[in-house]
Motif scaffolding. Structure first.
Motif, PDB file in Angstrom:
ATOM      1  N   GLY A 104       0.812  -1.213   0.000  1.00 48.32           N
ATOM      2  CA  GLY A 104       0.000   0.000   0.000  1.00 48.32           C
ATOM      3  C   GLY A 104       0.839   1.253   0.000  1.00 48.32           C
ATOM      4  N   LEU A 105       1.985   1.204   0.670  1.00 47.35           N
ATOM      5  CA  LEU A 105       2.867   2.375   0.734  1.00 47.35           C
ATOM      6  C   LEU A 105       3.392   2.762  -0.648  1.00 47.35           C
ATOM      7  N   GLU A 106       3.501   1.825  -1.556  1.00 42.44           N
ATOM      8  CA  GLU A 106       3.941   2.172  -2.911  1.00 42.44           C
ATOM      9  C   GLU A 106       3.026   3.229  -3.526  1.00 42.44           C
ATOM     10  N   TYR A 107       1.726   3.075  -3.324  1.00 42.09           N
ATOM     11  CA  TYR A 107       0.770   4.009  -3.914  1.00 42.09           C
ATOM     12  C   TYR A 107       0.569   5.251  -3.061  1.00 42.09           C
ATOM     13  N   PRO A 166      -8.869   3.635   0.142  1.00 49.18           N
ATOM     14  CA  PRO A 166      -9.008   3.002  -1.167  1.00 49.18           C
ATOM     15  C   PRO A 166      -7.705   3.006  -1.966  1.00 49.18           C
ATOM     16  N   LEU A 167      -6.952   4.109  -1.908  1.00 53.10           N
ATOM     17  CA  LEU A 167      -5.683   4.143  -2.635  1.00 53.10           C
ATOM     18  C   LEU A 167      -4.703   3.135  -2.069  1.00 53.10           C
ATOM     19  N   GLY A 168      -4.619   3.044  -0.741  1.00 53.14           N
ATOM     20  CA  GLY A 168      -3.737   2.062  -0.133  1.00 53.14           C
ATOM     21  C   GLY A 168      -4.102   0.639  -0.517  1.00 53.14           C
ATOM     22  N   CYS A 169      -5.392   0.380  -0.697  1.00 56.01           N
ATOM     23  CA  CYS A 169      -5.851  -0.953  -1.081  1.00 56.01           C
ATOM     24  C   CYS A 169      -5.390  -1.353  -2.480  1.00 56.01           C
ATOM     25  N   GLY A 221      -7.503  -3.132   5.165  1.00 60.15           N
ATOM     26  CA  GLY A 221      -7.112  -2.707   3.828  1.00 60.15           C
ATOM     27  C   GLY A 221      -6.562  -3.826   2.962  1.00 60.15           C
ATOM     28  N   THR A 222      -5.769  -4.725   3.557  1.00 61.14           N
ATOM     29  CA  THR A 222      -5.206  -5.827   2.772  1.00 61.14           C
ATOM     30  C   THR A 222      -6.307  -6.729   2.244  1.00 61.14           C
ATOM     31  N   GLN A 223      -7.235  -7.122   3.119  1.00 58.14           N
ATOM     32  CA  GLN A 223      -8.319  -7.985   2.650  1.00 58.14           C
ATOM     33  C   GLN A 223      -9.198  -7.275   1.635  1.00 58.14           C
ATOM     34  N   ALA A 224      -9.440  -5.990   1.824  1.00 63.58           N
ATOM     35  CA  ALA A 224     -10.266  -5.252   0.859  1.00 63.58           C
ATOM     36  C   ALA A 224      -9.627  -5.249  -0.520  1.00 63.58           C
TER      37      ALA A 224
END
Length: 322
Positions: free
Chosen positions: A52-55, A157-160, A192-195
């Protein structure tokens, strides 16, 4: 795929993380198990939060931000990796933790090594972090900074989008291994990971059900959060909405951030069969649920288990606040 490619992204994950069989664990459980090794993402000591940190950091840089503000508990994998990744990108990290200052061990020690500015809310309520993050962001703006403010766990949502991308990665690996799993199993905390995996599974029409094991929140709250986040990232990427969320209860143990007897047993089992360490807060409890499901013959394989990292918490001590 076009919308996903168009999002600003900082490449932090060092290539595809391995998908590997766990034959000795499978023999022990009587169910074929594979590991998706996201403890090997490569930033710091690895972990799922790097995706998620990439985005999030890509967006922060695109907006011209000079600092990254987030928070959680002193032993948060998310907070430590956020501070480390922010430093790599030239942003100053600010972390807000609930509670009072405690001895620096585990992730807190690593967060300190990044030079992050750490503040405490003085309250034991985890939710006290949320308002404090926003307040710190506003103070930084007033001082002339351009902070990028992110809630606990990077659950936006972006992190997802990081785990929508991971779903594509996994799909290629499953095809190469000629593997059609029935379930993708993971721990669910900030959701967030599961989403992201739910949105990715719906998009790719995968063979597996994404099964989360709640380690933090009531199951109903998890389901609501996962549904909202999955819809948010689907809208962001112009993907179809998912219509099913599966979250299991009963493995929280003494409470969030505290080891459980079943989790400790699962950690020993995986270390002694496959040479893989599971953290006591997330992975161990999710594996405890998988062990019970396998031994009660309530699931069929193959099952892919997401090893989400968090090994520094093994060195934090059972009483460290998380």
């Amino acid at each position: 795929m076009g919308r996903l490619r168009s999002l600003p992204r900082v490449p932090l994950v060092l290539g595809s993380t391995p998908l590997v069989p766990a034959p000795r664990l499978s023999a022990e459980l009587g169910v074929e198990v594979w590991f998706k090794r996201d403890d090997l993402t490569g930033q710091g000591l690895g972990g799922n939060k790097v995706r998620g940190l990439e985005y999030l950091l890509g967006d922060a840089i695109a907006q011209g931000c000079d600092s990254f503000v987030t928070g959680a508990g002193p032993q948060s994998n998310w907070a430590m990796l956020a501070a480390l990744a922010a430093r790599r990108c030239g942003l100053s990290p600010y972390l807000v933790f609930y509670g009072q200052p405690v001895h620096a061990s585990g992730n807190l020690l690593l967060s300190t090594l990044t030079g992050a500015e750490i503040r405490y809310t003085g309250e034991l309520d985890r939710a006290s972090v949320d308002g404090a993050i926003d307040k710190l962001g506003a103070a930084l703006i007033a001082d002339g900074h351009r902070p990028y403010v992110v809630p606990r766990g990077g659950a936006t949502p972006l992190g997802c989008a990081g785990y929508v991308r991971a779903s594509l990665e996994l799909a290629g690996q499953l095809m190469a291994a000629d593997l059609g799993p029935t379930r993708l199993w993971l721990a669910t905390g900030s959701c967030g990971t599961q989403a992201g995996l739910v949105a990715g599974s719906r998009w790719l029409q995968t063979s597996y059900d994404v099964v989360g094991v709640s380690v933090s929140r009531p199951v109903a709250e998890c389901a609501d959060r996962i549904t909202a986040l999955a819809r948010g990232v689907a809208d962001l990427l112009e993907l179809p909405h998912a219509d099913q969320v599966t979250v299991l209860d009963g493995y929280l143990g003494p409470g969030y951030g505290l080891p459980s007897p079943a989790g400790d047993a699962a950690t020993r089992l995986v270390a002694r069969t496959e040479g893989v360490f599971l953290d006591p807060v997330f992975g161990a409890k999710a594996m405890a649920a998988l062990v019970d499901a396998a031994r009660s013959a309530s699931i069929e394989g193959p099952v892919v288990f997401l090893v989400s990292g968090g090994a520094p918490t093994l060195f934090a001590g059972a009483k460290a606040p998380l």
